[in-house]
Design a protein around this motif. Structure first.
Motif, short mmCIF file in Angstrom:
data_model
loop_
_atom_site.label_atom_id
_atom_site.label_comp_id
_atom_site.label_asym_id
_atom_site.label_seq_id
_atom_site.Cartn_x
_atom_site.Cartn_y
_atom_site.Cartn_z
N TRP A 1 0.65 -1.60 -0.04
CA TRP A 1 -0.10 0.06 -0.11
C TRP A 1 0.73 1.35 -0.28
N PHE A 2 0.45 2.51 -1.18
CA PHE A 2 1.59 3.58 -0.79
C PHE A 2 0.38 5.05 -0.66
N GLN A 3 0.85 5.79 -0.13
CA GLN A 3 -0.13 6.35 -0.57
C GLN A 3 1.28 7.56 -0.96
N GLN A 4 0.19 8.63 -2.01
CA GLN A 4 0.98 9.50 -2.66
C GLN A 4 0.27 10.65 -2.80
N ASN A 5 1.56 11.67 -1.87
CA ASN A 5 0.86 13.35 -1.44
C ASN A 5 0.80 14.08 -2.47
N SER A 6 0.51 14.64 -2.03
CA SER A 6 0.28 16.37 -3.12
C SER A 6 1.12 16.88 -3.91
N ARG A 7 3.10 16.76 -2.90
CA ARG A 7 4.33 16.61 -4.17
C ARG A 7 4.30 15.58 -5.63
N GLY A 8 2.87 14.12 -4.78
CA GLY A 8 3.83 13.47 -6.02
C GLY A 8 4.23 12.09 -5.84
N SER A 9 4.75 12.44 -4.50
CA SER A 9 5.54 11.30 -3.97
C SER A 9 4.99 10.06 -3.67
N LEU A 10 5.72 8.73 -3.41
CA LEU A 10 4.82 7.40 -3.38
C LEU A 10 4.99 7.44 -2.08
N ILE A 11 4.82 7.24 -0.82
CA ILE A 11 5.43 6.65 0.26
C ILE A 11 4.49 5.14 0.48
N ASP B 1 -3.29 13.23 5.40
CA ASP B 1 -4.24 12.35 5.10
C ASP B 1 -4.27 12.21 4.16
N SER B 2 -4.70 13.55 3.79
CA SER B 2 -5.49 13.33 2.44
C SER B 2 -4.38 13.36 1.22
N GLY B 3 -5.03 13.12 0.10
CA GLY B 3 -4.10 12.33 -0.67
C GLY B 3 -4.43 11.32 -1.61
N THR B 4 -4.22 10.59 -2.32
CA THR B 4 -4.03 9.03 -3.26
C THR B 4 -3.04 8.03 -2.75
N TYR B 5 -4.34 7.02 -2.68
CA TYR B 5 -4.29 5.75 -2.10
C TYR B 5 -3.86 4.64 -2.86
N PHE B 6 -2.95 4.02 -3.06
CA PHE B 6 -2.34 2.82 -3.98
C PHE B 6 -2.11 1.43 -3.29
N CYS B 7 -3.38 0.68 -4.05
CA CYS B 7 -3.28 -0.94 -3.22
C CYS B 7 -1.99 -1.46 -4.91
N ALA B 8 -0.81 -2.10 -4.41
CA ALA B 8 0.07 -3.17 -5.84
C ALA B 8 0.53 -4.37 -5.39
N ALA B 9 0.22 -5.60 -6.12
CA ALA B 9 -0.01 -6.20 -5.65
C ALA B 9 0.96 -7.34 -6.45
N GLU B 10 2.00 -8.36 -6.12
CA GLU B 10 2.73 -9.85 -7.84
C GLU B 10 1.40 -10.30 -7.28
N ALA B 11 1.90 -10.98 -8.66
CA ALA B 11 1.46 -12.02 -9.00
C ALA B 11 1.99 -13.50 -8.64
N ASP B 12 1.84 -14.26 -8.16
CA ASP B 12 2.50 -15.44 -7.98
C ASP B 12 2.57 -16.58 -9.02
N THR B 13 3.42 -15.74 -8.88
CA THR B 13 3.86 -16.19 -10.86
C THR B 13 4.87 -17.57 -10.86
N GLY B 14 5.58 -17.64 -9.47
CA GLY B 14 6.53 -18.70 -9.07
C GLY B 14 8.29 -17.52 -10.01
N ALA B 15 8.06 -17.37 -10.52
CA ALA B 15 9.50 -15.99 -10.38
C ALA B 15 9.53 -15.08 -10.10
N ASN B 16 10.18 -14.48 -9.19
CA ASN B 16 9.77 -13.99 -8.12
C ASN B 16 10.60 -12.29 -9.19
N THR B 17 9.50 -11.08 -10.06
CA THR B 17 10.36 -10.50 -10.48
C THR B 17 10.24 -9.26 -10.24
N GLY B 18 9.61 -8.65 -9.30
CA GLY B 18 8.60 -7.62 -8.37
C GLY B 18 8.11 -6.97 -9.24
#
Lengths: 112, 112
Positions: free
Chosen positions: A34-44, A81-98
């Motif tokens: 999970w990431f928060q993107q703030n008003s400056r555009g930084s993804l935390i 806390d205002s900003g845009t929140y993203f979830c991001a997930a890594e598919a379980d394909t067997g290969a660890n590509t990130g």
């Protein structure tokens, strides 16, 4: 279709209240972030979960791989806390590509 | 300070020009990434490198080419920019073993 479905797309909260964001996955995922993107555009980076629940201050996140979803709970919301929140997930394909697939984001606005 | 550093912050150019974006990470990570964030804020992976080797190359137009001199640097060159390349380009890094991503502040490209 999208592998990661995030909801809601927008959320408005009064200071001091709380709510939950959710991501549903249409394929098996090995981990979620999970990431928060703030008003400056930084993804935390807020959380990395391979399973279970993690808590950090007023934030708590859960990842249930079997039922293919993850949630992010915010309690006692603050103006910063205002900003845009993203979830991001890594598919379980067997290969660890990130390689992460991102949800479309939740625009959170916290107001007095 | 340990982090992910991107330059430039902004770049405005005309169709057909060549541009290069730089990214350096001082976190000691072994994997670096380029993501593109479009006008609707959707984030999509473009490339990832592990120890200077390309491991993920999404269906990105051939005018995009990543360049890695060592595991701490991953630059992005766009040979002949087109209007649809206008976006924010985000560099990130992580460990292969645990893919928590750390993002740079991004480079905003505007193609006139």
């Amino acid at each position: 279709g999208d592998q990661v479905e995030q909801s809601p797309s927008a959320l408005s909260l009064h200071e001091g209240t709380g709510s939950a964001l959710r991501c549903n996955f249409t394929t098996t995922m090995r981990a979620v972030q999970w990431f928060q993107q703030n008003s400056r555009g930084s993804l935390i980076n807020l959380f990395y979960l391979a399973s279970g629940t993690k808590e950090n201050g007023r934030l708590k996140s859960t990842f249930n791989s079997k039922e293919s979803y993850s949630t992010l709970h915010i309690r006692d919301a603050q103006l910063e806390d205002s900003g845009t929140y993203f979830c991001a997930a890594e598919a379980d394909t067997g290969a660890n590509t990130g390689k992460l697939t991102f949800g479309h984001g939740t625009i959170l606005r916290v107001h007095p | 300070e340990t982090a992910v550093f991107q330059t430039p912050n902004y770049h405005v150019t005309q169709v057909g020009n060549e541009v290069s974006f730089n990214c350096k990470q001082t976190l000691g990570h072994d994997t670096m990434y380029w993501y593109k964030q479009d006008s609707k804020k959707l984030l999509k992976i473009m490339f990832s490198y592990n120890n200077k080797q390309l491991i993920v190359n999404e269906t990105v137009p051939r005018r995009f080419s990543p360049q890695s001199s060592d595991k701490a640097h991953l630059n992005l060159r766009i040979k002949s920019v087109e209007p649809e390349d206008s976006a924010v380009y985000l560099c990130a890094s992580s460990w292969t073993s645990q893919n928590t991503l750390y993002f740079g502040a991004g480079t905003r490209l505007s193609v006139l």
